[in-house]
Design a protein around this motif. Sequence first.
Motif, short mmCIF file in Angstrom:
data_model
loop_
_atom_site.label_atom_id
_atom_site.label_comp_id
_atom_site.label_asym_id
_atom_site.label_seq_id
_atom_site.Cartn_x
_atom_site.Cartn_y
_atom_site.Cartn_z
N GLY A 168 9.05 -83.50 13.77
CA GLY A 168 8.48 -84.18 12.62
C GLY A 168 8.91 -83.57 11.30
N PHE A 169 10.07 -82.90 11.30
CA PHE A 169 10.64 -82.31 10.08
C PHE A 169 9.65 -81.37 9.38
CE2 PHE A 169 13.82 -85.86 10.23
CZ PHE A 169 14.94 -85.05 10.27
N TRP A 170 8.85 -80.65 10.17
CA TRP A 170 7.91 -79.63 9.66
C TRP A 170 6.87 -80.23 8.71
CZ3 TRP A 170 13.28 -79.13 8.43
CH2 TRP A 170 14.02 -78.37 9.34
N LYS A 171 6.65 -81.55 8.79
CA LYS A 171 5.77 -82.24 7.84
C LYS A 171 4.36 -82.37 8.41
CE LYS A 171 9.57 -84.91 5.78
NZ LYS A 171 10.12 -86.25 5.49
N PRO A 172 3.33 -82.31 7.55
CA PRO A 172 1.95 -82.30 8.05
C PRO A 172 1.53 -83.57 8.76
CG PRO A 172 2.00 -82.37 5.63
CD PRO A 172 3.40 -82.11 6.09
N GLN A 173 2.18 -84.70 8.47
CA GLN A 173 1.73 -85.95 9.09
C GLN A 173 2.16 -86.10 10.55
OE1 GLN A 173 3.85 -85.62 6.47
NE2 GLN A 173 5.10 -87.45 6.15
N TYR A 174 2.98 -85.19 11.05
CA TYR A 174 3.44 -85.27 12.44
C TYR A 174 2.86 -84.09 13.21
CZ TYR A 174 6.79 -88.42 10.26
OH TYR A 174 7.36 -89.44 9.54
N GLY A 175 2.11 -84.39 14.27
CA GLY A 175 1.41 -83.33 14.98
C GLY A 175 1.65 -83.32 16.48
N ILE A 176 0.77 -82.62 17.17
CA ILE A 176 0.93 -82.35 18.60
C ILE A 176 0.93 -83.64 19.43
CG2 ILE A 176 -1.53 -82.09 19.11
CD1 ILE A 176 -0.76 -79.62 20.84
N GLU A 177 0.46 -84.74 18.86
CA GLU A 177 0.50 -86.02 19.60
C GLU A 177 1.93 -86.39 20.00
OE1 GLU A 177 0.60 -87.01 15.17
OE2 GLU A 177 -0.56 -85.65 16.46
N TYR A 178 2.92 -85.83 19.30
CA TYR A 178 4.31 -86.11 19.67
C TYR A 178 4.77 -85.29 20.86
CZ TYR A 178 4.79 -89.05 15.61
OH TYR A 178 4.64 -90.08 14.70
N ALA A 179 4.03 -84.26 21.22
CA ALA A 179 4.37 -83.46 22.40
C ALA A 179 3.66 -83.96 23.65
CB ALA A 179 3.99 -81.99 22.16
N VAL A 183 2.20 -76.25 31.26
CA VAL A 183 2.69 -76.68 29.95
C VAL A 183 1.80 -76.09 28.86
CG1 VAL A 183 3.26 -78.65 28.49
CG2 VAL A 183 3.56 -78.81 30.98
N TRP A 184 2.45 -75.47 27.90
CA TRP A 184 1.79 -74.87 26.73
C TRP A 184 2.33 -75.63 25.52
CZ3 TRP A 184 -2.20 -71.88 25.79
CH2 TRP A 184 -2.25 -70.97 24.73
N ALA A 185 1.62 -76.69 25.15
CA ALA A 185 2.03 -77.53 24.01
C ALA A 185 1.35 -76.98 22.77
CB ALA A 185 1.64 -78.98 24.24
N ILE A 186 2.14 -76.61 21.77
CA ILE A 186 1.56 -75.89 20.65
C ILE A 186 1.48 -76.74 19.39
CG2 ILE A 186 2.40 -73.72 21.62
CD1 ILE A 186 4.40 -73.58 19.31
N GLU A 187 0.41 -76.51 18.65
CA GLU A 187 0.27 -77.03 17.30
C GLU A 187 0.46 -75.86 16.34
OE1 GLU A 187 0.95 -79.11 15.22
OE2 GLU A 187 -0.52 -80.69 15.62
N TYR A 188 0.78 -76.17 15.12
CA TYR A 188 1.10 -75.12 14.15
C TYR A 188 0.92 -75.69 12.74
CZ TYR A 188 5.51 -77.75 14.54
OH TYR A 188 6.44 -78.74 14.59
N ARG A 189 0.78 -74.79 11.76
CA ARG A 189 0.64 -75.25 10.37
C ARG A 189 1.94 -75.90 9.90
NH1 ARG A 189 -1.45 -69.80 7.70
NH2 ARG A 189 -0.28 -68.97 9.50
N ARG A 190 1.79 -77.03 9.22
CA ARG A 190 2.92 -77.75 8.66
C ARG A 190 2.62 -78.06 7.21
NH1 ARG A 190 0.09 -79.48 12.43
NH2 ARG A 190 0.02 -81.66 11.86
N GLY A 191 3.65 -77.99 6.38
CA GLY A 191 3.50 -78.37 4.99
C GLY A 191 2.97 -77.29 4.08
N THR A 192 2.76 -76.08 4.61
CA THR A 192 2.28 -74.97 3.78
C THR A 192 3.34 -73.89 3.63
OG1 THR A 192 1.27 -73.91 5.73
CG2 THR A 192 -0.12 -75.36 4.42
#
Length: 252
Positions: A51-62, A76-85
């Motif tokens: 999601g190009f490191w953008k906040p609007q794209y999240g773990i739902e894509y994994a 499976v270890w699907a990770i979320e992370y801070r985006r846009g900061t």
Amino acid sequence: GAGGAGAAGGGRPVSTPGTRRIGYGDHPAQYAELTRPPGTPRGAAVVVHGGFWKPQYGIEYARPLVPSLVTAGWAVWAIEYRRGTGAADTLADVRAAIDALPDARPEDAGPVVGIGHSAGGHLVTWAAGGGGLTHVVSQAGVLDLRSAYELGLGGGAVEAFLGHPPGPADAAVDPIRQVPLAVPVWCVHGAADDVVPIGQSEAYVAAARSAGAVAELVRVAGDHFAVVDPDSPAWDRTLEILRAIPDEPAAG
């Protein structure tokens, strides 16, 4: 039964039974989702969304990839992370999430394969330089930040991520300038990708091999999202790569 690899397809939201959400920090985006197969897993697949490191794209894509990987025997270890900061936050989170994996599945051995799509391909390949992963599968990864910036990929996403145009000081966060890695990297890329051109993977593999690393370009049919469509032949190529990985990670 577990069903086929495409059992979770059809465009519906995917939820896999038995998924546990585990925090690795205090921020709301600092968590991962652990899903285990029945019995002893072959190893762990660390899935990093794009999601190009953008906040609007999240773990739902994994999440759509999780049932297929679990059916293939992977935890499976699907990770979320801070985006846009800023890049520092995003990179610190990916590192922390990978480092938290042994505590999440302490009794399991086996390989730990990073699988990342698009900007997630950048993040997982970058992270492999810091340990914790035994293999990397970059799917349409943004692996050359200078070239990606010059091409304007993601509408200026590289400059937004770094906070400035990429320069010499950014070598430590640019995968193509981190070669050679100590772990093998497969770059799975759709020949018709017009979001992240296949030249990103071609250039990375050439640089990695020139530096003495183990890297392979896996050209597949399809566009930017074919490689993460669990019903596509392009995704089947990633499953083939995973099947060929030895159950025991190499010593050293």
